[in-house]
Design a protein around this motif. Sequence first.
Motif, PDB file in Angstrom:
ATOM      1  N   UNK A   1      -2.787 -36.169 -45.475  1.00 49.88           N
ATOM      2  CA  UNK A   1      -1.419 -35.731 -45.180  1.00 49.88           C
ATOM      3  C   UNK A   1      -0.977 -36.200 -43.792  1.00 49.88           C
ATOM      4  N   UNK A   2       0.329 -36.188 -43.582  1.00 45.72           N
ATOM      5  CA  UNK A   2       0.954 -36.411 -42.272  1.00 45.72           C
ATOM      6  C   UNK A   2       0.558 -37.745 -41.636  1.00 45.72           C
ATOM      7  N   UNK A   3       0.592 -38.801 -42.441  1.00 47.85           N
ATOM      8  CA  UNK A   3       0.346 -40.143 -41.900  1.00 47.85           C
ATOM      9  C   UNK A   3      -1.086 -40.397 -41.497  1.00 47.85           C
ATOM     10  N   UNK A   4      -2.026 -39.678 -42.135  1.00 42.31           N
ATOM     11  CA  UNK A   4      -3.445 -39.804 -41.769  1.00 42.31           C
ATOM     12  C   UNK A   4      -4.149 -40.978 -42.411  1.00 42.31           C
ATOM     13  N   UNK A   5      -3.412 -41.801 -43.164  1.00 40.23           N
ATOM     14  CA  UNK A   5      -4.037 -42.957 -43.810  1.00 40.23           C
ATOM     15  C   UNK A   5      -4.778 -42.565 -45.072  1.00 40.23           C
ATOM     16  N   UNK A   6      -5.384 -43.564 -45.683  1.00 41.58           N
ATOM     17  CA  UNK A   6      -6.069 -43.356 -46.960  1.00 41.58           C
ATOM     18  C   UNK A   6      -7.561 -43.683 -46.783  1.00 41.58           C
ATOM     19  N   UNK A   7      -8.418 -42.722 -47.149  1.00 42.08           N
ATOM     20  CA  UNK A   7      -9.866 -42.902 -47.009  1.00 42.08           C
ATOM     21  C   UNK A   7     -10.418 -43.539 -48.280  1.00 42.08           C
ATOM     22  N   UNK A   8     -11.117 -44.656 -48.125  1.00 40.00           N
ATOM     23  CA  UNK A   8     -11.831 -45.258 -49.249  1.00 40.00           C
ATOM     24  C   UNK A   8     -13.324 -45.058 -49.007  1.00 40.00           C
ATOM     25  N   UNK A   9     -13.990 -44.417 -49.954  1.00 39.74           N
ATOM     26  CA  UNK A   9     -15.433 -44.198 -49.787  1.00 39.74           C
ATOM     27  C   UNK A   9     -16.161 -44.748 -50.995  1.00 39.74           C
ATOM     28  N   UNK A  10     -17.405 -44.803 -50.935  1.00 44.20           N
ATOM     29  CA  UNK A  10     -18.277 -44.368 -49.893  1.00 44.20           C
ATOM     30  C   UNK A  10     -19.720 -44.544 -50.375  1.00 44.20           C
ATOM     31  N   UNK A  11     -20.558 -43.733 -49.822  1.00 48.19           N
ATOM     32  CA  UNK A  11     -21.980 -43.745 -50.180  1.00 48.19           C
ATOM     33  C   UNK A  11     -22.634 -42.458 -49.704  1.00 48.19           C
TER      34      UNK A  11
ATOM     35  N   UNK B   1      -1.319 -46.955 -49.792  1.00 43.79           N
ATOM     36  CA  UNK B   1      -1.279 -45.672 -50.505  1.00 43.79           C
ATOM     37  C   UNK B   1      -1.155 -45.941 -52.005  1.00 43.79           C
ATOM     38  N   UNK B   2      -2.189 -45.611 -52.791  1.00 45.05           N
ATOM     39  CA  UNK B   2      -2.119 -45.882 -54.236  1.00 45.05           C
ATOM     40  C   UNK B   2      -1.275 -44.862 -54.985  1.00 45.05           C
ATOM     41  N   UNK B   3      -0.855 -43.789 -54.308  1.00 42.96           N
ATOM     42  CA  UNK B   3      -0.021 -42.774 -54.963  1.00 42.96           C
ATOM     43  C   UNK B   3      -0.818 -41.699 -55.675  1.00 42.96           C
ATOM     44  N   UNK B   4      -2.112 -41.925 -55.880  1.00 42.33           N
ATOM     45  CA  UNK B   4      -2.970 -40.892 -56.480  1.00 42.33           C
ATOM     46  C   UNK B   4      -4.286 -40.829 -55.712  1.00 42.33           C
ATOM     47  N   UNK B   5      -5.010 -39.729 -55.884  1.00 41.21           N
ATOM     48  CA  UNK B   5      -6.378 -39.640 -55.370  1.00 41.21           C
ATOM     49  C   UNK B   5      -7.300 -39.728 -56.578  1.00 41.21           C
ATOM     50  N   UNK B   6      -8.427 -40.402 -56.424  1.00 43.95           N
ATOM     51  CA  UNK B   6      -9.299 -40.591 -57.585  1.00 43.95           C
ATOM     52  C   UNK B   6     -10.750 -40.717 -57.163  1.00 43.95           C
ATOM     53  N   UNK B   7     -11.642 -40.394 -58.080  1.00 46.24           N
ATOM     54  CA  UNK B   7     -13.073 -40.590 -57.868  1.00 46.24           C
ATOM     55  C   UNK B   7     -13.733 -40.755 -59.228  1.00 46.24           C
ATOM     56  N   UNK B   8     -14.968 -41.225 -59.236  1.00 50.57           N
ATOM     57  CA  UNK B   8     -15.739 -41.280 -60.482  1.00 50.57           C
ATOM     58  C   UNK B   8     -17.083 -40.609 -60.227  1.00 50.57           C
ATOM     59  N   UNK B   9     -17.799 -40.329 -61.307  1.00 45.92           N
ATOM     60  CA  UNK B   9     -19.075 -39.628 -61.159  1.00 45.92           C
ATOM     61  C   UNK B   9     -20.209 -40.572 -60.770  1.00 45.92           C
ATOM     62  N   UNK B  10     -19.961 -41.869 -60.716  1.00 48.99           N
ATOM     63  CA  UNK B  10     -21.008 -42.815 -60.324  1.00 48.99           C
ATOM     64  C   UNK B  10     -20.428 -44.210 -60.236  1.00 48.99           C
ATOM     65  N   UNK B  11     -21.247 -45.168 -59.815  1.00 54.00           N
ATOM     66  CA  UNK B  11     -20.790 -46.562 -59.759  1.00 54.00           C
ATOM     67  C   UNK B  11     -21.874 -47.444 -60.377  1.00 54.00           C
TER      68      UNK B  11
ATOM     69  N   UNK C   1     -20.338 -43.958 -45.459  1.00 53.85           N
ATOM     70  CA  UNK C   1     -19.512 -45.014 -44.859  1.00 53.85           C
ATOM     71  C   UNK C   1     -18.163 -45.045 -45.560  1.00 53.85           C
ATOM     72  N   UNK C   2     -17.098 -45.200 -44.763  1.00 53.32           N
ATOM     73  CA  UNK C   2     -15.742 -45.222 -45.339  1.00 53.32           C
ATOM     74  C   UNK C   2     -14.913 -46.359 -44.723  1.00 53.32           C
ATOM     75  N   UNK C   3     -13.801 -46.671 -45.396  1.00 52.39           N
ATOM     76  CA  UNK C   3     -12.808 -47.592 -44.834  1.00 52.39           C
ATOM     77  C   UNK C   3     -11.483 -46.829 -44.827  1.00 52.39           C
ATOM     78  N   UNK C   4     -10.839 -46.767 -43.659  1.00 52.90           N
ATOM     79  CA  UNK C   4      -9.535 -46.096 -43.559  1.00 52.90           C
ATOM     80  C   UNK C   4      -8.444 -47.164 -43.602  1.00 52.90           C
ATOM     81  N   UNK C   5      -7.533 -47.038 -44.579  1.00 55.84           N
ATOM     82  CA  UNK C   5      -6.480 -48.061 -44.744  1.00 55.84           C
ATOM     83  C   UNK C   5      -5.087 -47.423 -44.726  1.00 55.84           C
ATOM     84  N   UNK C   6      -4.077 -48.275 -44.480  1.00 50.22           N
ATOM     85  CA  UNK C   6      -2.683 -47.786 -44.491  1.00 50.22           C
ATOM     86  C   UNK C   6      -2.111 -47.761 -45.905  1.00 50.22           C
TER      87      UNK C   6
END
Length: 230
Positions: free
Chosen positions: A112-122, A88-98, A81-86
């Motif tokens: 890229x090219x105005x595709x928005x920012x994906x926030x995930x997930x599960x 932009x935090x300026x970086x991409x990031x992830x962690x090994x767990x939550x 499941x993801x949330x697509x938002x407008x």
Amino acid sequence: MDGGTSFTSVCINTAIYLPWLVSQCLKNGVNFRRGVVKHIADATLLHHSGEKADLVVNCTGLFSLFMEGVQDKNMYPARGQIVLVRNDPGIMATTSGTDDGDDEAVYIMHRAAGGGCILGGCLQADKWDSAVDPNLAVRIMKRAIALTPGLVSEGKGIEALDVIRHGVGLRPMRKGGIRTEREVVKGPDGNAIKVVHSIGHGGYGYQTSWGCAAAVAKLVDESVAEKARL
Ligand SMILES: Cc1cc2nc3c(=O)[nH]c(=O)nc-3n(C[C@H](O)[C@H](O)[C@H](O)COP(=O)(O)OP(=O)(O)OC[C@H]3O[C@@H](n4cnc5c(N)ncnc54)[C@H](O)[C@@H]3O)c2cc1C
């Protein structure tokens, strides 16, 4: 957090990449036919020439669990499941767990090219539910802001996220990993059908696609060469 690393990588905007792939196929003379296949043997009748196809490449993802003539019981879904938002935090990031359970994750990917920012997930194994879980959506947004505060103005929370849409997808997982192999399947009429499987790409189908496609092409060439020698 015990440690971290930073690196440069590739982020694919699939909304642009997939139509580009189709255009490359068209440019190289591929004939597209749309159809719903119940038994893998039905696919042999879809050849654009009107003749029966010599070979079928099975890349039906999760449906390989059900498709007659295949029914690969090692296939199972892993719900994402993801949330697509407008924003932009300026970086991409992830962690090994939550801290929210083994099947929850946090990743932020700006397309890229105005595709928005994906926030995930599960990654929820054996879950078929395609509806958005609103509680999970809130956890996803909160975790994303905690990891990359630059998503919103200082002091703001998830209400400052400009949501384009929520999304759910089922990853085509497979016990034993990706299946790239030849098989001869018996059709309902008793005739043998040559099949090359390319299924079970789980959560890495884009990353593995060029390698898998090369492996499939090799298996198809081998199969066709065998036929020519008969
Ligand atoms: C939330 C989420 C995040 C992901 N992130 C990444 C990532 O970061 N990197 C990455 O590489 N991958 C990622 N993936 C995984 C990636 O999307 C999949 O691995 C990939 O889409 C699998 O491709 P596929 O072609 O094997 O299967 P699918 O994309 O499922 O395609 C199967 C096709 O077969 C067709 N089909 C099925 N049954 C029939 C039938 N009976 N008759 C006719 N047609 C049929 C379907 O319509 C479909 O077009 C992610 C997936 C999710 C859900």
